[in-house]
Every structure is written in structure tokens, then in C-alpha cells.
Scaffold this motif. Structure first.
Motif, PDB file in Angstrom:
ATOM      1  N   UNK A 196       0.835  -1.204   0.000  1.00 55.86           N
ATOM      2  CA  UNK A 196       0.000   0.000   0.000  1.00 55.86           C
ATOM      3  C   UNK A 196       0.869   1.254   0.000  1.00 55.86           C
ATOM      4  N   UNK A 197       0.642   2.117  -0.968  1.00 50.39           N
ATOM      5  CA  UNK A 197       1.335   3.406  -1.024  1.00 50.39           C
ATOM      6  C   UNK A 197       0.622   4.441  -0.165  1.00 50.39           C
ATOM      7  N   UNK A 198      -0.708   4.477  -0.275  1.00 51.38           N
ATOM      8  CA  UNK A 198      -1.511   5.443   0.494  1.00 51.38           C
ATOM      9  C   UNK A 198      -2.855   4.812   0.837  1.00 51.38           C
ATOM     10  N   UNK A 199      -3.289   5.000   2.073  1.00 50.42           N
ATOM     11  CA  UNK A 199      -4.596   4.508   2.516  1.00 50.42           C
ATOM     12  C   UNK A 199      -5.345   5.659   3.161  1.00 50.42           C
ATOM     13  N   UNK A 200      -6.494   5.990   2.615  1.00 50.47           N
ATOM     14  CA  UNK A 200      -7.280   7.139   3.089  1.00 50.47           C
ATOM     15  C   UNK A 200      -8.520   6.618   3.806  1.00 50.47           C
ATOM     16  N   UNK A 201      -8.636   6.861   5.109  1.00 51.04           N
ATOM     17  CA  UNK A 201      -9.816   6.395   5.850  1.00 51.04           C
ATOM     18  C   UNK A 201     -11.022   7.303   5.616  1.00 51.04           C
ATOM     19  N   UNK A 202     -12.201   6.701   5.604  1.00 52.36           N
ATOM     20  CA  UNK A 202     -13.455   7.456   5.486  1.00 52.36           C
ATOM     21  C   UNK A 202     -14.398   7.031   6.596  1.00 52.36           C
ATOM     22  N   UNK A 203     -15.044   7.997   7.215  1.00 56.58           N
ATOM     23  CA  UNK A 203     -16.088   7.728   8.197  1.00 56.58           C
ATOM     24  C   UNK A 203     -17.332   8.501   7.776  1.00 56.58           C
ATOM     25  N   UNK A 204     -18.343   7.769   7.359  1.00 57.33           N
ATOM     26  CA  UNK A 204     -19.567   8.379   6.843  1.00 57.33           C
ATOM     27  C   UNK A 204     -20.723   8.126   7.801  1.00 57.33           C
ATOM     28  N   UNK A 205     -21.808   8.850   7.606  1.00 52.04           N
ATOM     29  CA  UNK A 205     -22.994   8.603   8.410  1.00 52.04           C
ATOM     30  C   UNK A 205     -23.886   9.804   8.617  1.00 52.04           C
TER      31      UNK A 205
END
Length: 403
Positions: free
Chosen positions: A95-104
């Protein structure tokens, strides 16, 4: 002999037939124009929103739903994933870049996205006014959000639970606008960005309610869950190895934006192809109508054509006159159809319920030039056989018979 003037008078003389032919051509071209414009805009938006994202990791469920919710923000997420497991994946050597997302949550239909600074780098974001968020409950909003919701730097607002609607408002905490993004031409124009801590804080159990059994939502927050990870690979080999590793050795799923977007287009493509064939059928009916009207007109105009020949008009000039009439009808119909197509798509865009994939008729694409050439070709082709009758007109016999 003024070809344009004579053609115009001939068409006006049979105005009902001429209007019918123009409407048929315009209807067919209009449908094709809408399809070209819509498919190009949708394709461009899909490409712009997912161009630097190789993989999306999220909860088990529909891979297409995961892509739509995490990249295009036009569907509900498949669920949440443990933040601890997501962090382990982010540290994977592939993995070069991992972008977390938190939706709701949302504000007036615009999604509130909890993430970190890697999201800024992924989309190459820049602020037009203010700054990026730094602390909990600070937000940076997209340009469309700012203009539509009339939010400015320093304004505050309350988010509502869910990705649409404003029934369940989180009144215990207010977000504060710290920055407005420059227009990006992608989905970020329609997002409200903050840190993941803000999302956690927004869903904490209210004081005085801890004696109740913990809700599913509260449990997810206590367990530190996120919605998805947007992944960029380090090397091409990761394309084969990483998704298989995620799907087989974890309780999460990996979905490829390229594959799912292609699948989405194949599903949509059935309806688009049906409409294209319907439009082509309409164009064929228009060509047949032009052919019949010109062919019948030739029988009625034999005497006029014979007079023209006596006045010095060559067979080729009269042949060109008939061809020109057919081309003129399709020329008017084609441009009317393009106008109708653009106006119709603009109206569709205005009345769209979602703002994430807005369509507009205030644009043009190179393919529309082909529609103009196709229209002119149909007009010329439909006029060819009637025009050939010019060479069969016997001037003496025609003038003698009609006299």
C-alpha cells in the motif's frame, strides 16, 4: 437561378410535410444528443472521481455499492469496518496510500466525511478561502456546498444523522466552517470534510443516557470503526495480490473502482443502447418520409422542371436542387434536435434530486459534430433517388402533355 430561394419556396409549399420531416429528424437527433451528453458527462465524472484510487476496502456486501458510497457518494455504505484492522491494512508493504473514510451524517443532503490529511493529497485539494480543518468539529466544505447552502467562513451548522434527510439532527455539537475548497470539478465539490474524531464525537452517547443498553451506533464508536479505506498501490503486482489477500484473510472486502465502474456501465448500457436504436429508428423513419415526400413532389413538379430546362437550367443543377431540399430539411432538423437535446438535459440537471452527479446541457462534445454529418448524409441519401428522376424527364412530352 437561386437554388436556396427555389428550395425554400418548394418546402413552404408543402409545409405540413416539411414540418413533419423536420420534427422526425429533430426528435431522433435530440435523443442521440441527450445520450451523448449524458454518457460523456457521467463517464468523465466517474473517471475524475476514481482516477487515483486503485481499490476500496469496506464491509462485506455489494462491491458496486461499496464503490458508489465511498467514491461517488451516491449510495449507502455496506457497513463499517474495525479501525484497528483498517490501520493494519494501511501499513501493508503493498500500500502506497490509505485514506480512511467515516460516513454517516449529512447537512442539507451534502455528506459529512470524516477523514485525514491523506484525503487532501489524494484529490490534490486546495482552499479558496480559509484553511483546512485542524480540530474536532471544524470543517472544510466544497465549493458547491458553500454556494448552495450559503455557508461562509466562521458559520456554524448542525449535522443530521443519515446520508439524506434532516429529521435526526445532532444538536449537541455544531460544526464550524474553517475553509472553502477551490472548485475541483469532482465529487469533493459536494462534500463537507472534517476529521474522524468529529464523527466519533457527534455519535457519542448523550450524558445521562448511559444507563440504557448501548445502541449499535454507540458500540461502533466505542470499537472505533470507520466506513472504508481508499487504497493506492505501490506497485502493479499489488493489483493481483492485495485484493485476494483482503477478501480471503479478513472479514472485509476489496472492490476495484475500474471493474465496478465497468460493470455499472454495462448495466446502464442496456438502456442506453435501446434508446440509441430507438433514435436510429426515428432517423430512419425521417429518411423514409423525406424520400416519399420528394419522390411524390417530383411527379407533381415535372412540368416546372421541364420549364426550368427550357430556361437554361442544366440537369445537374436541377439534380442538385432536389438534393439540396432534402439536405436543407435534415440540416434544420439536426440543429433543432441538438438545441432540444441541450435544453432537455439542462432541465433534467435542474430537477435532479441529487447534487453528486449533476448533468448540464451547457456543454458540448466532439461527437455532436458526427450527428450533424449523419443528418446531412441522411438528407442527401433520401433525396438521391427522387433527384435521379430529373434525368428521366422528357421535356417535349411533359410540356405537350400538360398543355
Amino acid at each position: 437561378m437561386n437554388i436556396l430561394k427555389i428550395s425554400g419556396k418548394n418546402l413552404v409549399r408543402n409545409k405540413l410535410t416539411t414540418i413533419l420531416n423536420i420534427i422526425l429528424v429533430a426528435f431522433g437527433v435530440g435523443i442521440l444528443s441527450i445520450l451523448f451528453l449524458a454518457s460523456n458527462q457521467i463517464g468523465h465524472k466517474l473517471e475524475e472521481n476514481a482516477k487515483d484510487i486503485d481499490l476500496v476496502v469496506g464491509a462485506k456486501g455489494s462491491p458496486l455499492q461499496l464503490i458508489l458510497s465511498s467514491i461517488y457518494h451516491i449510495d449507502y455504505p455496506t457497513g463499517n469496518i474495525p479501525a484497528k484492522e483498517a490501520a493494519q491494512l494501511a501499513r501493508n508493504p503493498m500500500v502506497k496510500r490509505a485514506v480512511p473514510l467515516a460516513l454517516g451524517d449529512n447537512y442539507n443532503g451534502y455528506r459529512i466525511v470524516g477523514t485525514d490529511t491523506s484525503f487532501i493529497n489524494l484529490y490534490g485539494l486546495a482552499v479558496q478561502k480559509g484553511s483546512f480543518w485542524r480540530k474536532d468539529l471544524e470543517v472544510t466544505i466544497g465549493s458547491t456546498v458553500a454556494s448552495d447552502a450559503k455557508l461562509r467562513i466562521g458559520d456554524s451548522f448542525f449535522g443530521a444523522h443519515g446520508l439524506t434527510g434532516s429529521d435526526d439532527i445532532h444538536k449537541q455539537h455544531a460544526y464550524v466552517v474553517k475553509g472553502i475548497l477551490k472548485p475541483q470539478g469532482n465529487i469533493t465539490d459536494n462534500l463537507i470534510l472534517t476529521n474522524i474524531g468529529s464523527v466519533y464525537k457527534m455519535h457519542e452517547e448523550k450524558h445521562g443516557e448511559s444507563h440504557h443498553a448501548p445502541t449499535t451506533e454507540a458500540k461502533e464508536i466505542n470499537d472505533k470503526q470507520i466506513t472504508a479505506l481508499l487504497i493506492q498501490y505501490k506497485s502493479p503486482m499489488s493489483v493481483i495480490l492485495f485484493p485476494r489477500m483482503v477478501n480471503q484473510s479478513t472479514h472485509m472486502q476489496a472492490a476495484s473502482p475500474a471493474m465496478e465502474s465497468a460493470r455499472l456501465f454495462s448495466l446502464i448500457g442496456v438502456g442506453i443502447d435501446t434508446l440509441k436504436w430507438f433514435a436510429i429508428f426515428i432517423m430512419g423513419v425521417a429518411a423514409l418520409s423525406i424520400f416519399i415526400s420528394l419522390y411524390n413532389a417530383m411527379k407533381e413538379r415535372k412540368y416546372d422542371l421541364a420549364i426550368m430546362r427550357c430556361l437554361g437550367a442544366s440537369k445537374f443543377k436541377l439534380f442538385f436542387l432536389v438534393i439540396f431540399e432534402g439536405v436543407l430539411v435534415t440540416f434544420i432538423g439536426t440543429f433543432l434536435g441538438l438545441f432540444i437535446g441541450h435544453v432537455a438535459l439542462e432541465l433534467i440537471g435542474i430537477y435532479q434530486e441529487t447534487s453528486q452527479a449533476k448533468l448540464t446541457g451547457l456543454t458540448a462534445f466532439a461527437q455532436e459534430i458526427y450527428l450533424i454529418w449523419i443528418g446531412l448524409f441522411i438528407g442527401a441519401l433520401a433525396s438521391l433517388i427522387p433527384a435521379m428522376q430529373i434525368y428521366k424527364v422528357d421535356i417535349a412530352a411533359t410540356l405537350t402533355k400538360d398543355r
